[in-house]
Structure formats: structure tokens, C-alpha cells
Scaffold this active site. Structure first.
Site, PDB file in Angstrom:
ATOM      1  N   CYS A 242     -59.112  95.366  70.249  1.00 54.14           N
ATOM      2  CA  CYS A 242     -58.692  94.065  69.725  1.00 54.14           C
ATOM      3  C   CYS A 242     -58.229  94.156  68.274  1.00 54.14           C
ATOM      4  CB  CYS A 242     -59.818  93.052  69.875  1.00 54.14           C
ATOM      5  SG  CYS A 242     -61.334  93.436  68.958  1.00 54.14           S
ATOM      6  N   HIS A 295     -64.862  90.149  67.995  1.00 53.80           N
ATOM      7  CA  HIS A 295     -63.590  90.117  68.717  1.00 53.80           C
ATOM      8  C   HIS A 295     -62.594  89.289  67.921  1.00 53.80           C
ATOM      9  CE1 HIS A 295     -60.901  90.588  72.043  1.00 53.80           C
ATOM     10  NE2 HIS A 295     -60.892  89.308  72.375  1.00 53.80           N
ATOM     11  N   GLU A 307     -54.586  88.858  73.154  1.00 53.99           N
ATOM     12  CA  GLU A 307     -55.744  89.695  72.869  1.00 53.99           C
ATOM     13  C   GLU A 307     -55.714  90.993  73.650  1.00 53.99           C
ATOM     14  OE1 GLU A 307     -59.451  88.267  74.399  1.00 53.99           O
ATOM     15  OE2 GLU A 307     -58.577  87.636  76.307  1.00 53.99           O
TER      16      GLU A 307
END
Length: 332
Positions: A242, A295, A307
Site C-alpha cells: 500500500c 494502511h 489501494e
């Protein structure tokens, strides 16, 4: 253990030789003082050495070492990751895997990007701080950024030096901007007519957002990666995690970001959900605090974001309804 045993054997032999001489002349030998209990000490040392050898042999015969994985991530039965010390570990819980891989990434980043605490960028001999597009205090690298007289960005770890040079650089830049010929426009004609001097923005002031064109370059790069696999620690071009995807996308737009998600949030300007606009970053934290950020994704607008989700998934576009972020930031 071998050295102790050898010394014990030598002491034992010396004592035995001494007793032999004493029996011959009837007096103790002054050249070698008696060492009481040498025989017993040697026997005990030998017993310990033998016992250690036996235990070592048993351990070597019964130990079953687990083979290290070929790579980090899901292997079909468990999640593999390296801890802060570089040892391979595994867990079957995805949340625990994410938390511990992020902790390992932070520790690795701290080791490889240790910032210098004092001195200017032109004379730094250790790890270089990362410029994040604004003047003033950088809490990540713990340095002050300013522009010098020539307009180049510099840094220092001393507040007094920052205040002195920041003021000098700002005044020099302001004088240059005032003396430079401005392109004619409505605002300039109005100012000239009224006899007033138009105010120009201080170029060292923090920017609230990057130019739209720059943000679109970041988004375009990220969208081009849709379908690429998630790879733990991936920085492209054939796989991403990520924060690796976010860092590279914004680098294409001329914006330098740290490597891991928690540091990317610290480098951003915190905003609320109602302030979100295309090109901002959205974050997830389990604990509700900054230290729990694990994240990050690129916000596309209309409640959607791009993402690199997790092992076994590809880069994709998702929505708040599927996985809802709880922290938001603006960079540039």
C-alpha cells in the site's frame, strides 16, 4: 568449556608432580604452591564438559528446524513476515500480520533513514532528511526546512539558525519577486491604476495542496497499476504494497513521501472527512491513534479510493462502503 577443562587437567598434573617430589625429600616444594582440591575440581570440570557434550548431542539429534519461506506473505497456510530483528515469523491472523509487518517496516525505515540532527543539507555526512514540500519544522526527520538566498531548500537542526536564515531567505525572495517584471493582468492593472503595490504570496509559506496537474499525475500513475499483484514490501514495477504504491505515485508528481503508511500520515496535513478531495490520502488505524496506522490509499472522489489491499489481492479501486478509513491527510 574446553579451556577450563585444560586448565583443570594441568593443575591436576602439577599437584600430582608436587606430591611426588614431597614424598622424595619430605618438604613441600616452594616453587609450586599447593592447589587444594585440584583433583576434585578437574573431575567436576570433566563431568560438566561430558554432560554438556551429551546434552548438545541430544539437542542436535532432536531439534527440528522449520524451513524459512521463499518470500513474505501468505503461503497457503500462514502469513510469513520478518520481525524488527530480521527473523522470520508467522501467524495465521491477517490483522496481526499487517500490524507486525508495519512495525518491521517502521524499524527498517528508522535504521536506513536515520536523519542527521544538525547541519545544513549541503554539508550533511549522514542520512539525508526527506523534503516534504513545506518550510518549518519537520517532525518526522526532526529538522527545520528553509529557503536560502538563492531559492534552494536547505535544512538545519538548530531553531536559532532556522529563524535567522528563514528570515533572510524570505526577505531576499520577496525583494526579487518585487523587482521582477510581472505579466500584465487585471489585478496588476487595477493595482497600477490605484497606485498601490500588489501583495505577493511568500513562497516559503506552507502549501495547502499541490497543483491539480501534479495530483492528477499521481492518480494517473496509480490507476495504471490496477491489476498488479500485492507484494509485501513491493515498490514496483511488478508488485506493490500500500505505502510503496502511494510513495511512487506521488514521486511521479514531484512530491516526496516517506516509505511506510504511518510516516506518510505524519508527513501529511490532517484533514477531516468532509474536507476530502481528489488526490488526498486516506488511512486506516486499528487503535484510533496515529501510531496504529497500518494502511493507506489514494482518494479518487465520490467515496472511492485506489489501494494495494493485502496478500492474494491485486491493486484495485474500492469504496468506503467496503472498507471504511478513519484518518485523512493532504500532501503537497
Amino acid at each position: 568449556m574446553d579451556d577450563r577443562l585444560a586448565r583443570a587437567v594441568l593443575s591436576f598434573r602439577a599437584a600430582r608432580r608436587r606430591r611426588h617430589l614431597e614424598r622424595q625429600d619430605g618438604t613441600p616444594s616452594p616453587a609450586a604452591p599447593a592447589v587444594p582440591g585440584a583433583r576434585g575440581w578437574a573431575a567436576r570440570a570433566a563431568a560438566v564438559a561430558v554432560g554438556a557434550a551429551v546434552l548438545t548431542g541430544v539437542g542436535a539429534a532432536n531439534a527440528q528446524a522449520e524451513q524459512a519461506p521463499a518470500r513474505a506473505g501468505w503461503d497457503g497456510t500462514r502469513y510469513w513476515y520478518k520481525d524488527e530483528t530480521g527473523w522470520w515469523r508467522w501467524t495465521r491472523h491477517h490483522a496481526k500480520y499487517q500490524a507486525r509487518t508495519q512495525a518491521a517496516e517502521r524499524a527498517s525505515a528508522e535504521r536506513t533513514q536515520a536523519p542527521a540532527r544538525a547541519g545544513d543539507a549541503s554539508s550533511a555526512g549522514r542520512g539525508e532528511p526527506v523534503f516534504r514540500g513545506r518550510s518549518g519544522w519537520d517532525p518526522v526527520d526532526r529538522v527545520y526546512w528553509y529557503r536560502d538566498e538563492s531559492g534552494r531548500w536547505r535544512w538545519t537542526g538548530h531553531r536559532s539558525k532556522f529563524e535567522q536564515r528563514h528570515t533572510l531567505g524570505a526577505s531576499t525572495t520577496t525583494r526579487a519577486a518585487t523587482n521582477a517584471p510581472a505579466a500584465p493582468g487585471p489585478a496588476d492593472r487595477t493595482a497600477a491604476t490605484s497606485g498601490s503595490t500588489a501583495k505577493r504570496k511568500d513562497p516559503t509559506a506552507p502549501r495547502t495542496a499541490a497543483p491539480a496537474r501534479g495530483l492528477e499525475r499521481a492518480i494517473a500513475f496509480a490507476e495504471a497499476q490496477v491489476g498488479e499483484p500485492y507484494v509485501w514490501g513491493g515498490e514496483g514495477p511488478n508488485g506493490w504494497d500500500c505505502s510503496g504504491l502511494v510513495q511512487e505515485a506521488y514521486r511521479k508528481a514531484g512530491i516526496a513521501l516517506p516509505r511506510v503508511a504511518v510516516d506518510q500520515y505524519r508527513a501529511a496535513t490532517p484533514i477531516t472527512r468532509s474536507q476530502l478531495r481528489r488526490g488526498d490520502l486516506v488511512f486506516w488505524t486499528d487503535s484510533g491513534s496515529v501510531s496504529g496506522v497500518h494502511h493507506v490509499a489514494v482518494y479518487l472522489g465520490d467515496g472511492k479510493y485506489l489501494e494495494a489491499p493485502r496478500p492474494g489481492r491485486n491493486v484495485r479501486v474500492s469504496s468506503f462502503s467496503s472498507y471504511n478509513p478513519n484518518l485523512y491527510g493532504r500532501v503537497g
